[in-house]
Design a protein around this motif. Sequence first.
Motif, PDB file in Angstrom:
ATOM      1  N   UNK A 148      -0.237  -1.517  -1.236  1.00 33.81           N
ATOM      2  CA  UNK A 148      -0.606  -1.936  -2.577  1.00 33.81           C
ATOM      3  C   UNK A 148       0.004  -3.294  -2.912  1.00 33.81           C
ATOM      4  N   UNK A 149       1.192  -3.587  -2.364  1.00 31.28           N
ATOM      5  CA  UNK A 149       1.826  -4.874  -2.654  1.00 31.28           C
ATOM      6  C   UNK A 149       1.995  -5.730  -1.406  1.00 31.28           C
ATOM      7  N   UNK A 203       7.295   2.718  -5.641  1.00 38.46           N
ATOM      8  CA  UNK A 203       6.749   3.334  -4.434  1.00 38.46           C
ATOM      9  C   UNK A 203       6.298   4.763  -4.734  1.00 38.46           C
ATOM     10  N   UNK A 204       7.185   5.463  -5.435  1.00 38.97           N
ATOM     11  CA  UNK A 204       6.909   6.859  -5.735  1.00 38.97           C
ATOM     12  C   UNK A 204       5.671   6.975  -6.624  1.00 38.97           C
ATOM     13  N   UNK A 205       5.625   6.100  -7.642  1.00 38.97           N
ATOM     14  CA  UNK A 205       4.529   6.196  -8.605  1.00 38.97           C
ATOM     15  C   UNK A 205       3.190   5.821  -7.973  1.00 38.97           C
ATOM     16  N   UNK A 211      -6.699  -8.733  10.116  1.00 37.40           N
ATOM     17  CA  UNK A 211      -6.079  -9.224   8.896  1.00 37.40           C
ATOM     18  C   UNK A 211      -6.180  -8.149   7.848  1.00 37.40           C
ATOM     19  N   UNK A 212      -5.029  -7.625   7.567  1.00 39.45           N
ATOM     20  CA  UNK A 212      -4.988  -6.467   6.695  1.00 39.45           C
ATOM     21  C   UNK A 212      -4.632  -6.971   5.315  1.00 39.45           C
ATOM     22  N   UNK A 213      -5.645  -7.428   4.629  1.00 42.81           N
ATOM     23  CA  UNK A 213      -5.390  -8.135   3.383  1.00 42.81           C
ATOM     24  C   UNK A 213      -5.613  -7.226   2.193  1.00 42.81           C
TER      25      UNK A 213
END
Lengths: 257, 667, 234
Positions: free
Chosen positions: B500-501, B489-491, B579-581
């Motif tokens: 991002x994931x 998360x930090x990186x 839709x937040x893909x």
Amino acid sequence: MTNSILIDTTKCTGCERCVAACIDANKLDPHKADIDRAQTEDGLSSNRWANIQKVADDRFARKSCMHCLEPSCVSACLVGGITKTPEGPVVYDPTKCIGCRYCMLACPFHIPRYEWENAVPYMRKCDMCFERVQQGGKPACVDACPNGALVFGSRKELLQKAQEIVAANGSTYIPHVWGETEFGGTSVLYISDEDLSALGWPEPQTAAIPGLTEPLISKTPFIGLGVATCLLSVNWIVRRRMKLAGEIDNHEVERND
Amino acid sequence: MTDRTRPIKDIFWILALCGLVAGIFRMWFGLGATTNLTDAMPWGLWKVLNMVAGVALSTSGFTVGFLVYVLRLERFRPLMKPAILIAFLGYGCSMTALLFDIGLPHRFWHPILMWNEHSFLFEVFWCVLLYFTITFIEMLPNIFERLRAERLVRLLHAGTFGVVIVGISLSSLHHSSLGSLFLVTPLRLHALWYSSWLPWFFVLSAMGGGIMMIVLVRILYARWYDPEPVFGTQLEPGVPGPADLLSLPGVSRGYTSRDMPMLAGLASIGAGIMSCYAVLKVVDLVRLGSWNALLAGTWESWLYSAELILTAILPIILVAIPRTRRSPVGLGAAALSGAFGLALNRLDVGIFGYFRDAHTVYFPSLAEWALGIGVIAAAGLVFFFIVENTAVFDNNWRQRYLSRGVFHATFDRWSHVWFAVLMSGVHRVTLLAVFVLPLAWVFLYPAYHNEKPITVVQASVGMDNMRANLRIDGDRQGVLAEFAHAEHQQRLGGDSSCAACHHVSLPGDRSTPCSRCHSDMIFATKIFDHSFHTVAVAEKEHLAGLYPANHSCALCHGDGLPKTASTVKTCYECHRDDMWLVGRPDSAVSLMNAPSFRDAMHGTCITCHTREKERVGRPQLDECATCHRSLTARRLATASHAQDDNALGAVAFGERPVGASDSGSSH
Amino acid sequence: MSIEQWIDFAKGPLFALTSMIMVLGLLRHIVIQVYELVAGKGRRLSAAPWRKILNEGLGWAIPIKQIMKGTPFFSSVSYLFHIGVIVVPVFLADHIVLWEKTLGFSLPSLPSGWADFLTIFTVACVLVLLGFRLFGDRQRAMSRLTDYVLLLLILLPFVTGFLASHSGMNPFPWETMMLVHLLSAELLFLVIPFTKLAHIVLFVFDRLSAVHWQLRPGAGDKVADALFGKEARV
């Protein structure tokens, strides 16, 4: 010259590259092989001929056909579809197989697997990459191992080497080479620092299974002839006694015969 | 007189038709789809019930042949033809079932040409084949008599003695071989049943079982067709009849019908053989030292005891008591118990005895039951046909044939149809088939039964308080993935990096676990909820005043097109905004199927790691052992790899030393 | 089970079951009819009166005689009704998707406008035929409860199918309509071989064989009674 694979479980990291190489070399379906790994008890299936099994905490070993010196499957197959080759591998001839699955029942290691999902199914198992061995190569799994946990060579030399390793590192290894004597000896040998009974190894002195049946079956024709002789002689005695007792007159003989 | 066989024939037809459907499915879809056989239990009902037990129960030709032709006990001669009929049908039955059981039925003839004389199965194959031929030859006189070919009948009779001797030798060989089949499984078969004496047990019990079977069939035949010689009460009690083995000389024998003394004598022989068998079995247990397994109270020991009671103890008691010995029902019960116990023994040796070693329980599938029992029912129908049309039991078949009742047409008031169609057997059977075949089809159709086995996905097995490190093992197979959540998360940019994931959450839900949609470990799962959409879309449209209610189908499926998945428009067309893909699901149709948990996890991590490995200069970044720490444990211990491992550890856990990780399995 | 699962069940196992019972039941009628026809003649298939069977079939397929001479209006309505009842269920576009999926063959589909028209037309024909049964003297005398029930049973899948495919005019939920449509059609499949609807295959044998569905014993007398008030003169 009987070839052999020596597996050193202390060197195995469980990376399963040997399994991937096996799937690749035998043109198996990797997706099906993945599914079967999760769904069968020991990870072996018709789509996955070799598998890495956890034998202890953080200790892994490859499991696949042991290529016994006196294979039970070879003696069980009623059409002679499985043979022990002089090169070492126990190979299966799919053109002879009728699908009786007696080899699966007979194998003490539960190795032969069946293509249950196919309408025209065959038995599948590791054949120690017989074609590669015939051309002087090594089995795919041995080639693929990055850590040298699998070694391929003549059984005699490997056995000697294994005993040397075990003797030299007495503190690490259990002083036993699995496959030396079990079921009359196998062509896949294991050395380890953990007990390997999880792979299906029995007591070291367990005899080969064909030894249980073959002495009996070789007597079959004599048993058959013996039974027939007994029947005839009993019948002769009975007839004679009946004749002497005068119990049957000619009339009855005619009617009954 | 009403025809007692009619309901039985109807039931047999129903079972045989079900078996037919199962047989078609087995040939079409294969063994795996229709049976419950697995690699752990490769032999199932068809082999063990139909072949091993079926052959054992058809020994009557062998035993009665021995009594009549070798020992010349003429009083048993009337049972010779029925005994051969039973043997013929039993062997035919097992060969038919085997044809469905072997994986490649078109190669059934291979053992004739390809020999392996070391295999007991090979011996069984040849003996069964030859013996079946012999029973067929022995059956021929009946058929020729029916066809009035007297010369052929005489010719066959001349050779009978030789044929019988060969038959008995073959029989004793393959009955012992059937036992020897299981000699190859010393470490698999339960200690109660595995013994080097198996072949002798099999021969002995088959001899007793065959006798029990012929007694049973003779009594049933009398019940169905001709009660007088067995159930009759006309004879004076104590009529001098053939000797009854268990009666002392001078004691009134007390039989009131013609054939009962013969049957009682035969049943006594059978029960005697069975008792010898039971005694030998117990002796064998003591010999092998496995008698304590009998007293262990496991379900195997109960099965073993049930087997002993049914095969030997119950029949010998029933035969020993004069009252039951003289009654056809009592004698029938003794015979049934013996036959049933024998079948149970074969099932024990062939199926139940393997459960403990296989770590699994095999229960035959519907199709296996249908075919296994259907073949037996078909044999039963052949039995009725032969008995009614040839002189197997007696010479009355012609009268029976002529006096057979004819059904009369009836008018059904409800359907207003003349049931004139029930006039003959053909009509009756076809009417049965109309109902039974579709029912059997629906119940046995493999596609309606094969539910995909689902590997349940579970949440991570461990995490520290701040979710800094997760230990994920979604299928609990013991291969852990260590995931440094906080560090990632930090990186990747702090609080704004979740996207991002993590991708879509359910509406109004901020913490949907991944396994909610990726619910299967291996397979993709369907996640589209159709009924939810019909209601939700209809309500939305209704509120907006756009369409009349219930006209929402056309929104997705298009007007005038068939309403199927192939014509539907993609989810993305409606859900473009909400839709937040992230990254992958670009084709919105794929949203109907969520990838499996493993694919989703691997996909998310590996894509990123592969992309990043060049940039950060760590070539091992996309290897399994980067995340699956349990796979690297061995390398940690090996000094030569220590360098490598610290590097990997640094990637996965930041700069923390590996030893400080909370994973218990790394050491 | 939710209503969607019920629909899946009705489309899957239940559809297979009922349609197989119908097909086998009708096949059985054909087999038995042919068997009865050849039974007394050495059981040779060539002994059956195939020419008569063909004539009978063609006679029903082109009912010129009935329309020209007998009862023109009734005969034409009945003829058109039969066309609708065969064409609509088989050639409807939605059904063809079903044939493709379950049986694996495809057919040219009916344009949806035509399908709607034929459906309404068939429903109208059923109503007219029902009117004949209710108000015509001769038909009423011959009719029994099952005749009315069967007509209504034929009506049901047509009406529900039409409503299900035209959501604009459908006052009920789509799922309910679909389920009723499926179940009523399957009930129809079930009763076809065992009622007078078996004339789907039996019509060609009607005049040739003694074994088929028949009128109640004495039905002829009742008809004659209604017509003439006295016993039939045969």
